[in-house]
Design a protein around this motif. Sequence first.
Motif, PDB file in Angstrom:
ATOM      1  N   THR A 179     -71.047  -5.872  37.341  1.00 31.16           N
ATOM      2  CA  THR A 179     -69.790  -5.604  36.659  1.00 31.16           C
ATOM      3  C   THR A 179     -69.847  -6.049  35.207  1.00 31.16           C
ATOM      4  OG1 THR A 179     -68.716  -6.027  38.758  1.00 31.16           O
ATOM      5  CG2 THR A 179     -67.302  -5.935  36.831  1.00 31.16           C
ATOM      6  N   VAL A 233     -55.888  -8.832  30.345  1.00 36.46           N
ATOM      7  CA  VAL A 233     -56.331  -8.980  31.730  1.00 36.46           C
ATOM      8  C   VAL A 233     -56.374 -10.454  32.123  1.00 36.46           C
ATOM      9  CG1 VAL A 233     -58.379  -8.854  33.177  1.00 36.46           C
ATOM     10  CG2 VAL A 233     -57.597  -6.828  31.980  1.00 36.46           C
ATOM     11  N   VAL A 258     -57.770  -5.778  25.524  1.00 33.24           N
ATOM     12  CA  VAL A 258     -57.733  -5.492  26.944  1.00 33.24           C
ATOM     13  C   VAL A 258     -58.148  -6.728  27.743  1.00 33.24           C
ATOM     14  CG1 VAL A 258     -58.912  -4.141  28.694  1.00 33.24           C
ATOM     15  CG2 VAL A 258     -58.105  -3.024  26.628  1.00 33.24           C
ATOM     16  N   VAL A 259     -59.219  -7.377  27.296  1.00 34.61           N
ATOM     17  CA  VAL A 259     -59.708  -8.560  28.008  1.00 34.61           C
ATOM     18  C   VAL A 259     -58.655  -9.663  27.969  1.00 34.61           C
ATOM     19  CG1 VAL A 259     -61.449 -10.377  28.003  1.00 34.61           C
ATOM     20  CG2 VAL A 259     -62.125  -8.018  27.596  1.00 34.61           C
ATOM     21  N   PHE A 304     -53.071   0.549  28.854  1.00 36.58           N
ATOM     22  CA  PHE A 304     -54.497   0.763  29.129  1.00 36.58           C
ATOM     23  C   PHE A 304     -54.818   2.246  29.174  1.00 36.58           C
ATOM     24  CE2 PHE A 304     -55.658  -3.347  31.617  1.00 36.58           C
ATOM     25  CZ  PHE A 304     -55.461  -4.064  30.463  1.00 36.58           C
ATOM     26  N   LEU A 335     -70.490  -5.092  29.811  1.00 39.81           N
ATOM     27  CA  LEU A 335     -69.654  -5.817  28.852  1.00 39.81           C
ATOM     28  C   LEU A 335     -70.526  -6.708  27.975  1.00 39.81           C
ATOM     29  CD1 LEU A 335     -67.029  -6.903  31.507  1.00 39.81           C
ATOM     30  CD2 LEU A 335     -66.960  -4.856  30.102  1.00 39.81           C
ATOM     31  N   HIS A 360     -66.563   1.948  36.656  1.00 40.93           N
ATOM     32  CA  HIS A 360     -65.227   2.027  36.073  1.00 40.93           C
ATOM     33  C   HIS A 360     -64.154   2.152  37.151  1.00 40.93           C
ATOM     34  CE1 HIS A 360     -62.107   4.054  33.409  1.00 40.93           C
ATOM     35  NE2 HIS A 360     -62.339   2.900  32.853  1.00 40.93           N
ATOM     36  N   LEU A 368     -61.430  -6.424  36.739  1.00 44.01           N
ATOM     37  CA  LEU A 368     -60.332  -5.832  35.965  1.00 44.01           C
ATOM     38  C   LEU A 368     -60.781  -5.477  34.556  1.00 44.01           C
ATOM     39  CD1 LEU A 368     -57.109  -7.824  36.892  1.00 44.01           C
ATOM     40  CD2 LEU A 368     -57.657  -5.443  37.364  1.00 44.01           C
ATOM     41  N   VAL A 369     -61.644  -6.302  33.982  1.00 47.85           N
ATOM     42  CA  VAL A 369     -62.138  -5.970  32.644  1.00 47.85           C
ATOM     43  C   VAL A 369     -62.949  -4.676  32.698  1.00 47.85           C
ATOM     44  CG1 VAL A 369     -63.604  -6.719  30.746  1.00 47.85           C
ATOM     45  CG2 VAL A 369     -62.117  -8.354  31.870  1.00 47.85           C
ATOM     46  N   ALA A 370     -63.764  -4.524  33.761  1.00 52.39           N
ATOM     47  CA  ALA A 370     -64.543  -3.291  33.906  1.00 52.39           C
ATOM     48  C   ALA A 370     -63.607  -2.094  34.061  1.00 52.39           C
ATOM     49  CB  ALA A 370     -65.475  -3.386  35.114  1.00 52.39           C
ATOM     50  N   TRP A 371     -62.503  -2.303  34.785  1.00 51.77           N
ATOM     51  CA  TRP A 371     -61.540  -1.218  34.991  1.00 51.77           C
ATOM     52  C   TRP A 371     -60.861  -0.845  33.669  1.00 51.77           C
ATOM     53  CZ3 TRP A 371     -56.074  -2.116  34.641  1.00 51.77           C
ATOM     54  CH2 TRP A 371     -55.303  -0.990  34.939  1.00 51.77           C
ATOM     55  N   ALA A 372     -60.553  -1.852  32.861  1.00 51.50           N
ATOM     56  CA  ALA A 372     -59.786  -1.612  31.648  1.00 51.50           C
ATOM     57  C   ALA A 372     -60.661  -1.243  30.454  1.00 51.50           C
ATOM     58  CB  ALA A 372     -58.950  -2.845  31.308  1.00 51.50           C
ATOM     59  N   LEU A 373     -61.973  -1.412  30.603  1.00 47.84           N
ATOM     60  CA  LEU A 373     -62.879  -1.037  29.506  1.00 47.84           C
ATOM     61  C   LEU A 373     -62.733   0.460  29.254  1.00 47.84           C
ATOM     62  CD1 LEU A 373     -65.430  -2.170  27.857  1.00 47.84           C
ATOM     63  CD2 LEU A 373     -66.766  -1.050  29.614  1.00 47.84           C
ATOM     64  N   PRO A 374     -62.414   0.871  28.029  1.00 48.59           N
ATOM     65  CA  PRO A 374     -62.242   2.301  27.792  1.00 48.59           C
ATOM     66  C   PRO A 374     -63.460   3.102  28.238  1.00 48.59           C
ATOM     67  CG  PRO A 374     -61.493   1.059  25.896  1.00 48.59           C
ATOM     68  CD  PRO A 374     -62.119   0.068  26.836  1.00 48.59           C
ATOM     69  N   ALA A 375     -63.199   4.246  28.876  1.00 50.40           N
ATOM     70  CA  ALA A 375     -64.288   5.072  29.416  1.00 50.40           C
ATOM     71  C   ALA A 375     -65.296   5.440  28.338  1.00 50.40           C
ATOM     72  CB  ALA A 375     -63.712   6.342  30.044  1.00 50.40           C
ATOM     73  N   ASN A 413     -57.243   4.275  26.514  1.00 53.67           N
ATOM     74  CA  ASN A 413     -58.451   4.857  27.059  1.00 53.67           C
ATOM     75  C   ASN A 413     -58.693   6.290  26.617  1.00 53.67           C
ATOM     76  OD1 ASN A 413     -60.635   4.799  28.778  1.00 53.67           O
ATOM     77  ND2 ASN A 413     -59.453   3.980  30.470  1.00 53.67           N
ATOM     78  N   THR A 437     -62.085  -3.621  22.978  1.00 46.93           N
ATOM     79  CA  THR A 437     -62.039  -4.187  24.321  1.00 46.93           C
ATOM     80  C   THR A 437     -61.362  -5.549  24.340  1.00 46.93           C
ATOM     81  OG1 THR A 437     -64.113  -3.028  24.714  1.00 46.93           O
ATOM     82  CG2 THR A 437     -63.446  -4.580  26.387  1.00 46.93           C
TER      83      THR A 437
END
Lengths: 321, 287
Positions: free
Chosen positions: B24, B269, B265-266, B213, B28, A194, A134-141, B217, B262
């Motif tokens: 994944t 989540v 967001v983290v 989100f 990060l 993503h 989910l963090v990877a999904w929510a990380l801004p592009a 983004n 980020t």
Amino acid sequence: MATSLDEPAAPARVDPAARPRRVRRSRAARPWLLLAGPLLVIAGLLLYPIVRVTVLSFQRYGLKEVISGKPEFIGLDNYREALSGDYLWKTVLPNTVVFAAVAVAGTVVLGTLVALLLQHLGPRLRALVIGSALVAWALPAVTGTYVWVWIFDPDSGIVRRTLIALGMLDPEGFNWFTDRLSFYAIAVLNVIHHGYPFIAITIFAGLSTVPEELHEAAKLDGANAWRRFWSITVPLMRPVFAVVTILSTIWDFKVFAQIYLMPGGDGSNPDVFNLGVWSYVSSINQNKYGLGSAIAVLLTLVLLVITMIYVRALFREDELQ
Amino acid sequence: MQTNLSTKTRNWMAVASIPVMIWTAIPLLWILATSLKGTDALADPTKNSFGNFWPKDPTLENYRVIFTGGASDLFNPALRNSIIVCLVATLISVILAMFCAYAISRLDFPGKKLILTTALAVSFFPVIAMVTPLFNLWRQVGLFDTIPGLIIPYLALTLPLSIWTLSAFFQQIPWEMEQAAQVDGATSWQAFRKVIAPLAAPGVFTTAIIAFFTAWNDFVFSSNLTSSNNSRTVPAALAFFTGASQFTQPTGAIAAAAVIVTIPVVILVLLFQRRIVAGLTSGAVKG
């Protein structure tokens, strides 16, 4: 969701016959009063740009016209310019279509594998995998793209250093971003990274609807896991797979920031443009707003066709239920 | 979930999940590591361990640059703009979507499917096709480079998504319970507050997170419909970062800014994992 659409609405709180007619008429109008706001916003935000971009696509609209405010109608010339010549057919379209095809296949396959994995994990490990996904999904592009660019940086990226240390790359290194194929390989890594979490979680949710007895019965009949997946899971999950495939297709066709923010994607390397970037660079960088709009209309038409396929897949799902 | 698995299979599954998590997590962690590197560590790999990955001498220099140093006049306003624009856009779209979802799930009228289909089609409309028309219009009406000038196009991103997700949630609410409570003597306000609101809240909340989100983004609108600190958001501002000197790349500052954007967001989540999963899947699976 679709099934409950067809159910009758909850009974009215008070018997409608007991109320005067005026109130009843206002009841019929009530849904539209509630819907008016959102629908107006959507219509305004959608219709204006669609009409405007379509009009622009039939005009010569460059810097001169921006200043004079008098664009010239040139019919289909912008479309002719976009569609003729090799650039669209040999560079932009393959970039868009092949990239989307590879990214969609990668996203759906990886998403399925992770979903199957999630199903077999214990609750703690599952929460951990879902959390990081989910963090990877929510990380801004935008930030995601910066990271992949750094990882593959031709001078100091970790990939170059690792490959040189392993003896798989000459010490002078290699710039992956100038070559179209390796450029898009990195873009695919970025986009799948993503995009797969959403797909994995959707398929995971869908998997829980497959009755376990079917698997048990097939197991007794001697079917192995591979066979059970293709003969039970895939047919039952067909609507879910259809939905995630089409959603990914649409997202990957209109990928923009992930390409634009890579070295060369901002306009300096025309070899790596996709439809979205080409439209944007024509309009914003080169001030050819007419041509850029024509390309945007073409992209919209492609997306419209895919959306229609998507909607049809959804309706077919309704009929199955 | 499945009890019929041997311990051996389970262990293999645990092993298999490791590469997935590494792949994944690496981007990060990479941002985090880069944000902790000083100027010298960014330029000199020998100052880092694990093959130029983690700095031997972590420093908060980059965070100082973006909050109080050279990039602060760029980053601080951008962070403020991002927060305001995304929160307001989310709030408006969730409120509008609540009207829409309530009508679709609770009232009987023709054309429900058409509305949901339209909302879906809108969310597929490419953003780059909207930028040029909006750019021209915003310049004419004075919305260019203003906060409302960014909130309005963000609604195009968040509203269709909110309608779609929230309708899915609202259709799962057993609305008959409202009547049941009233039969038991509750007033209609009590019935709404004690029965319906708690049932609807998770859906509303999840929708808000997903919408937030999406807005957070955005890069295209923000980089084209703004021209100054008045309204530029963080994703667009990153492109304007410059290094400490003319010859250094702003990598460290960008990484620090990326970590900062980020973090919310983290946190969201981690706190609301279950709800986000429910929200993500309700639209697509039961679509």
